[in-house]
Each structure stands twice: as C-alpha cells, then as structure tokens.
Motif scaffolding. Structure first.
Motif, PDB file in Angstrom:
ATOM      1  N   ARG A  41       0.812  -1.221   0.000  1.00 55.72           N
ATOM      2  CA  ARG A  41       0.000   0.000   0.000  1.00 55.72           C
ATOM      3  C   ARG A  41       0.841   1.265   0.000  1.00 55.72           C
ATOM      4  NH1 ARG A  41      -2.384   3.445  -1.319  1.00 55.72           N
ATOM      5  NH2 ARG A  41      -4.299   4.421  -0.545  1.00 55.72           N
ATOM      6  N   PHE A  42       1.888   1.294   0.813  1.00 62.01           N
ATOM      7  CA  PHE A  42       2.600   2.554   1.024  1.00 62.01           C
ATOM      8  C   PHE A  42       3.974   2.625   0.354  1.00 62.01           C
ATOM      9  CE2 PHE A  42      -0.311   2.119   4.654  1.00 62.01           C
ATOM     10  CZ  PHE A  42      -1.045   3.278   4.476  1.00 62.01           C
ATOM     11  N   VAL A  43       4.521   1.493  -0.032  1.00 66.20           N
ATOM     12  CA  VAL A  43       5.792   1.505  -0.757  1.00 66.20           C
ATOM     13  C   VAL A  43       5.533   1.376  -2.254  1.00 66.20           C
ATOM     14  CG1 VAL A  43       8.023   0.391  -1.086  1.00 66.20           C
ATOM     15  CG2 VAL A  43       7.045   0.563   1.214  1.00 66.20           C
ATOM     16  N   GLU A  44       4.762   0.337  -2.643  1.00 66.74           N
ATOM     17  CA  GLU A  44       4.447   0.161  -4.052  1.00 66.74           C
ATOM     18  C   GLU A  44       3.225   0.986  -4.480  1.00 66.74           C
ATOM     19  OE1 GLU A  44       4.235  -3.893  -5.249  1.00 66.74           O
ATOM     20  OE2 GLU A  44       6.095  -4.477  -4.208  1.00 66.74           O
ATOM     21  N   GLU A  45       2.529   1.569  -3.484  1.00 66.54           N
ATOM     22  CA  GLU A  45       1.390   2.456  -3.726  1.00 66.54           C
ATOM     23  C   GLU A  45       0.297   1.785  -4.556  1.00 66.54           C
ATOM     24  OE1 GLU A  45       2.891   6.084  -5.371  1.00 66.54           O
ATOM     25  OE2 GLU A  45       3.666   6.777  -3.436  1.00 66.54           O
ATOM     26  N   ARG A  46       0.011   0.538  -4.240  1.00 68.53           N
ATOM     27  CA  ARG A  46      -1.084  -0.161  -4.905  1.00 68.53           C
ATOM     28  C   ARG A  46      -2.406   0.194  -4.236  1.00 68.53           C
ATOM     29  NH1 ARG A  46       0.738  -6.382  -6.317  1.00 68.53           N
ATOM     30  NH2 ARG A  46       2.960  -6.013  -6.692  1.00 68.53           N
ATOM     31  N   THR A  47      -3.488   0.083  -4.993  1.00 68.07           N
ATOM     32  CA  THR A  47      -4.810   0.324  -4.428  1.00 68.07           C
ATOM     33  C   THR A  47      -5.236  -0.891  -3.612  1.00 68.07           C
ATOM     34  OG1 THR A  47      -5.987  -0.636  -6.320  1.00 68.07           O
ATOM     35  CG2 THR A  47      -5.409   1.709  -6.438  1.00 68.07           C
ATOM     36  N   GLN A  48      -6.275  -0.704  -2.801  1.00 69.34           N
ATOM     37  CA  GLN A  48      -6.774  -1.821  -2.000  1.00 69.34           C
ATOM     38  C   GLN A  48      -7.293  -2.937  -2.892  1.00 69.34           C
ATOM     39  OE1 GLN A  48      -9.571  -0.485   0.946  1.00 69.34           O
ATOM     40  NE2 GLN A  48      -8.128   0.897   1.932  1.00 69.34           N
ATOM     41  N   ALA A  49      -7.904  -2.575  -4.023  1.00 68.19           N
ATOM     42  CA  ALA A  49      -8.391  -3.593  -4.951  1.00 68.19           C
ATOM     43  C   ALA A  49      -7.232  -4.412  -5.523  1.00 68.19           C
ATOM     44  CB  ALA A  49      -9.189  -2.931  -6.071  1.00 68.19           C
ATOM     45  N   GLN A  50      -6.138  -3.736  -5.879  1.00 69.32           N
ATOM     46  CA  GLN A  50      -4.967  -4.440  -6.417  1.00 69.32           C
ATOM     47  C   GLN A  50      -4.334  -5.340  -5.365  1.00 69.32           C
ATOM     48  OE1 GLN A  50      -2.786  -0.938  -7.649  1.00 69.32           O
ATOM     49  NE2 GLN A  50      -3.421  -1.145  -9.791  1.00 69.32           N
ATOM     50  N   ILE A  51      -4.304  -4.861  -4.118  1.00 68.51           N
ATOM     51  CA  ILE A  51      -3.756  -5.682  -3.032  1.00 68.51           C
ATOM     52  C   ILE A  51      -4.625  -6.918  -2.821  1.00 68.51           C
ATOM     53  CG2 ILE A  51      -3.233  -5.746  -0.565  1.00 68.51           C
ATOM     54  CD1 ILE A  51      -2.624  -2.751  -0.724  1.00 68.51           C
ATOM     55  N   GLY A  52      -5.957  -6.728  -2.860  1.00 68.61           N
ATOM     56  CA  GLY A  52      -6.864  -7.852  -2.699  1.00 68.61           C
ATOM     57  C   GLY A  52      -6.668  -8.891  -3.784  1.00 68.61           C
ATOM     58  N   GLU A  53      -6.480  -8.424  -5.015  1.00 69.78           N
ATOM     59  CA  GLU A  53      -6.224  -9.349  -6.127  1.00 69.78           C
ATOM     60  C   GLU A  53      -4.917 -10.103  -5.927  1.00 69.78           C
ATOM     61  OE1 GLU A  53      -5.764  -9.181 -11.026  1.00 69.78           O
ATOM     62  OE2 GLU A  53      -6.328  -7.405  -9.878  1.00 69.78           O
ATOM     63  N   HIS A  54      -3.908  -9.404  -5.410  1.00 67.15           N
ATOM     64  CA  HIS A  54      -2.599 -10.028  -5.166  1.00 67.15           C
ATOM     65  C   HIS A  54      -2.686 -11.091  -4.074  1.00 67.15           C
ATOM     66  CE1 HIS A  54       1.828 -10.177  -4.922  1.00 67.15           C
ATOM     67  NE2 HIS A  54       1.657 -10.244  -3.597  1.00 67.15           N
ATOM     68  N   SER A  60     -10.978 -10.130  -0.825  1.00 67.26           N
ATOM     69  CA  SER A  60     -11.779  -9.004  -1.304  1.00 67.26           C
ATOM     70  C   SER A  60     -11.155  -7.671  -0.896  1.00 67.26           C
ATOM     71  CB  SER A  60     -13.207  -9.094  -0.735  1.00 67.26           C
ATOM     72  OG  SER A  60     -13.189  -8.880   0.666  1.00 67.26           O
ATOM     73  N   GLN A  61     -11.544  -6.630  -1.625  1.00 66.76           N
ATOM     74  CA  GLN A  61     -11.076  -5.282  -1.292  1.00 66.76           C
ATOM     75  C   GLN A  61     -11.539  -4.872   0.095  1.00 66.76           C
ATOM     76  OE1 GLN A  61     -13.485  -2.459  -1.357  1.00 66.76           O
ATOM     77  NE2 GLN A  61     -11.931  -1.070  -0.563  1.00 66.76           N
ATOM     78  N   MET A  62     -12.764  -5.301   0.473  1.00 67.32           N
ATOM     79  CA  MET A  62     -13.304  -4.969   1.783  1.00 67.32           C
ATOM     80  C   MET A  62     -12.462  -5.601   2.896  1.00 67.32           C
ATOM     81  SD  MET A  62     -17.183  -5.542   3.216  1.00 67.32           S
ATOM     82  CE  MET A  62     -17.810  -4.763   1.738  1.00 67.32           C
ATOM     83  N   HIS A  63     -12.028  -6.845   2.650  1.00 69.21           N
ATOM     84  CA  HIS A  63     -11.200  -7.528   3.648  1.00 69.21           C
ATOM     85  C   HIS A  63      -9.852  -6.830   3.792  1.00 69.21           C
ATOM     86  CE1 HIS A  63     -10.119 -10.709   6.326  1.00 69.21           C
ATOM     87  NE2 HIS A  63      -9.131 -11.159   5.565  1.00 69.21           N
ATOM     88  N   VAL A  64      -9.294  -6.396   2.665  1.00 64.46           N
ATOM     89  CA  VAL A  64      -8.024  -5.659   2.706  1.00 64.46           C
ATOM     90  C   VAL A  64      -8.198  -4.369   3.497  1.00 64.46           C
ATOM     91  CG1 VAL A  64      -6.330  -4.389   1.323  1.00 64.46           C
ATOM     92  CG2 VAL A  64      -7.147  -6.615   0.551  1.00 64.46           C
ATOM     93  N   SER A  65      -9.335  -3.694   3.265  1.00 59.34           N
ATOM     94  CA  SER A  65      -9.603  -2.442   3.980  1.00 59.34           C
ATOM     95  C   SER A  65      -9.632  -2.669   5.489  1.00 59.34           C
ATOM     96  CB  SER A  65     -10.938  -1.859   3.511  1.00 59.34           C
ATOM     97  OG  SER A  65     -11.254  -0.687   4.243  1.00 59.34           O
ATOM     98  N   ARG A  66     -10.261  -3.747   5.915  1.00 63.90           N
ATOM     99  CA  ARG A  66     -10.344  -4.032   7.346  1.00 63.90           C
ATOM    100  C   ARG A  66      -8.976  -4.386   7.917  1.00 63.90           C
ATOM    101  NH1 ARG A  66     -15.866  -7.713   7.200  1.00 63.90           N
ATOM    102  NH2 ARG A  66     -17.339  -5.975   7.026  1.00 63.90           N
ATOM    103  N   LEU A  67      -8.224  -5.210   7.182  1.00 63.77           N
ATOM    104  CA  LEU A  67      -6.888  -5.589   7.650  1.00 63.77           C
ATOM    105  C   LEU A  67      -5.989  -4.364   7.748  1.00 63.77           C
ATOM    106  CD1 LEU A  67      -6.276  -8.871   5.591  1.00 63.77           C
ATOM    107  CD2 LEU A  67      -6.730  -8.699   8.044  1.00 63.77           C
ATOM    108  N   LEU A  68      -6.063  -3.514   6.732  1.00 68.35           N
ATOM    109  CA  LEU A  68      -5.227  -2.307   6.723  1.00 68.35           C
ATOM    110  C   LEU A  68      -5.621  -1.370   7.854  1.00 68.35           C
ATOM    111  CD1 LEU A  68      -3.001  -0.776   5.215  1.00 68.35           C
ATOM    112  CD2 LEU A  68      -4.771   0.234   3.767  1.00 68.35           C
ATOM    113  N   GLY A  69      -6.920  -1.199   8.077  1.00 65.33           N
ATOM    114  CA  GLY A  69      -7.377  -0.338   9.160  1.00 65.33           C
ATOM    115  C   GLY A  69      -6.928  -0.841  10.521  1.00 65.33           C
ATOM    116  N   ARG A  70      -7.025  -2.153  10.716  1.00 63.59           N
ATOM    117  CA  ARG A  70      -6.608  -2.746  11.988  1.00 63.59           C
ATOM    118  C   ARG A  70      -5.112  -2.566  12.210  1.00 63.59           C
ATOM    119  NH1 ARG A  70      -6.658  -9.026  12.026  1.00 63.59           N
ATOM    120  NH2 ARG A  70      -4.769  -8.537  10.831  1.00 63.59           N
ATOM    121  N   THR A  71      -4.327  -2.791  11.150  1.00 59.71           N
ATOM    122  CA  THR A  71      -2.872  -2.679  11.263  1.00 59.71           C
ATOM    123  C   THR A  71      -2.450  -1.236  11.532  1.00 59.71           C
ATOM    124  OG1 THR A  71      -2.572  -4.538   9.747  1.00 59.71           O
ATOM    125  CG2 THR A  71      -0.675  -3.096  10.091  1.00 59.71           C
ATOM    126  N   LEU A  72      -3.056  -0.279  10.824  1.00 65.31           N
ATOM    127  CA  LEU A  72      -2.714   1.134  11.029  1.00 65.31           C
ATOM    128  C   LEU A  72      -3.108   1.593  12.427  1.00 65.31           C
ATOM    129  CD1 LEU A  72      -3.699   2.693   7.572  1.00 65.31           C
ATOM    130  CD2 LEU A  72      -1.409   2.115   8.414  1.00 65.31           C
TER     131      LEU A  72
END
Length: 279
Positions: free
Chosen positions: A239-252, A256-268
């Motif tokens: 997210r912050f080094v390669e600057e990928r979107t949440q959708a791209q991270i979810g695909e990687h 889902s993008q929603m799951h990535v959003s929750r994981l990212l929010g929890r980690t931050l």
C-alpha cells in the motif's frame, strides 16, 4: 440474485430513522448494531454504504456532545469548534469499528473522540511544538507546585518538586522549560540589543525545519512494523511503498477489497497506538 439486489434487500430491512440526530442515546446503541451489521456487507463507496454510514454518524452525535462537555472548562475555544473536532473522532471510530469484536461501539468511540479533541488542544493552544511527555509533565508540575506552595508557604525548590513528582531534577527543569512554550510573545516585540540599540524579536528567529518533526516517527515506526506478522507487513509494503490500491492488493492476496480495507485499518490502528505510546 445479484450482489446489488441483495444489498438493496438488506437496506430495506433496516428500520427507518427519520431524524437520526434526534434519536435517544439508548435507542442509538440498539440501532447502531443493526446499521453496523449492514455496513459490513455493503461495498465501500456505494450510495447505500454512504447512506448507512451517514445515518450512523448522525445517530451517534450525542457521544460527541457528551465528550465535548468534559472540556467546557478550557474556555479557550468555542464549544462549536470542539464539537466539530469531536465529529472527526466519531467518523474515524465508525470507519474503524468492527462488529465482530463484540465491543460496545460507545466504549470504542469515546477514546477516539476525546483523543481527537485533546490533539486539537495540543496542536492549537501550544505556541511551539513540545513533545507530549513534556506537555503532560507541565500539567503535573503545575499541580505539584501549587500543592507544595500551599503546604510550605513558599515557592518549592527543584529538589522538593522532584521528590513529590518522582522525577529527576533534570526532568523537572525540562518541564519548567517546556512551560515557556505554552504562550508566546509578539514577533514585533522590541528587545534591547545592547550597543546596537533596540531590535525586534523577529530578527532573531531562524527558519523552521519541518523535517525535524519526522525524526521521532522514523525511529519509532520500524520496530513496530517488525512486530507485525508477515501478511500485515506485506499489505503495508504494497500500500505505502508500491502504492497499490486496495483492490490491487486484494487481487494479489486473493481476498476481497473490503477484507483488505479491514486488515489495513486494523494494522494502522495498531501502529498508531504504538506510536502514541512511544511518544
């Protein structure tokens, strides 16, 4: 049935709230559970998601008014400004709350709201940037000074203050010095320059180096990131080094993008809490 139709069906099941901001606090707690359940199944950014989110914000405005009431004695800022700042904390709490935690939203949101208000006072009432530990030490110093002055009938010494505050004499002096940062003098104030006559204070002020404010963060963040598990570190990197979107991270990652959003929010949130503890 498509995902959109399913979402619309779920929206229809929610109780109609004509004036969310007028809902009583007890009713708001019960209704909030239903709306958070709904928010968890909707796609972020859709109109339905925004409608549910906006209703949650309005229903819980009473939490902001309750928290803001604790700061009436400050008297330096209007209550309207304090409430507006508290609303930012409420919105952050709503965006980061997870119903699966089985924690009352009220208990989760109040610290966010109060934290935002305290940050507002810290950033706007101090004339210069002072580390948080010194801001807190200044408050303890004022209380200790007043207590000893009443008890001794005179101004206490640094040694007496250090004994009462359980701090070293050097730390007491540091807190005293920090107190000077709470108020400021006009840059147009004249000062005596000796043989050169009078000059204005602005002539003796250097320029700010904003990069210095990042030094503490740069030192505090790496150990906190090292404590994360491999997946969370990868998400942070993508997210912050390669600057990928949440959708791209979810695909990687295959989620889902929603799951990535929750994981990212929890980690931050975890990193943010660690940074506040470090400072």
């Amino acid at each position: 049935m498509t995902a959109t139709v399913k979402a619309e069906t779920r929206i229809a099941e929610l109780p109609e709230v004509a004036m969310p901001s007028q809902v009583a606090p007890r009713d708001a707690r019960e209704l909030s559970r239903l709306f958070f359940d709904q928010l968890g199944v909707l796609e972020e950014g859709t109109s339905h998601y925004q409608d549910v989110r906006s209703t949650l914000i309005e229903m819980n405005m009473s939490l902001v008014r309750f928290a803001a009431g604790r700061f009436r004695s400050r008297g330096q800022e209007g209550m309207e400004d304090i409430v507006q700042v508290g609303m930012i904390g409420l919105i952050k709490a709503i965006d980061r709350f997870e119903i699966s935690r089985e924690v009352e939203f009220t208990s989760f949101a109040i610290p966010y709201i109060i934290g935002e208000i305290k940050r507002f006072f810290r950033d706007t009432t101090w004339a210069v940037h002072v580390p948080r530990r010194l801001q807190e030490a200044r408050v303890h110093l004022a209380k200790a000074t007043e207590e000893l002055r009443s008890r001794l009938g005179r101004t206490p010494t640094v040694r007496e203050l250090s004994q009462l505050m359980c701090l070293s004499e050097e730390e007491v002096n540091e807190a005293r010095l920090a107190s000077n940062g709470y108020t400021s003098s006009s840059l147009d104030a004249t000062i005596n320059a000796g043989d050169d006559g009078e000059t204005v204070l602005a002539d003796h002020i250097g320029s700010d180096d904003t990069a210095l404010e990042l030094v503490e963060d740069f030192h505090a963040l790496p150990p906190l990131i090292a404590e994360l598990d491999e997946r969370d570190r990868l998400i942070i990197h993508l997210r912050f080094v390669e600057e990928r979107t949440q959708a791209q991270i979810g695909e990687h990652l295959g989620v889902s993008q929603m799951h990535v959003s929750r994981l990212l929010g929890r980690t931050l949130a975890r990193l943010r809490a660690g940074m506040l503890t470090t400072h």
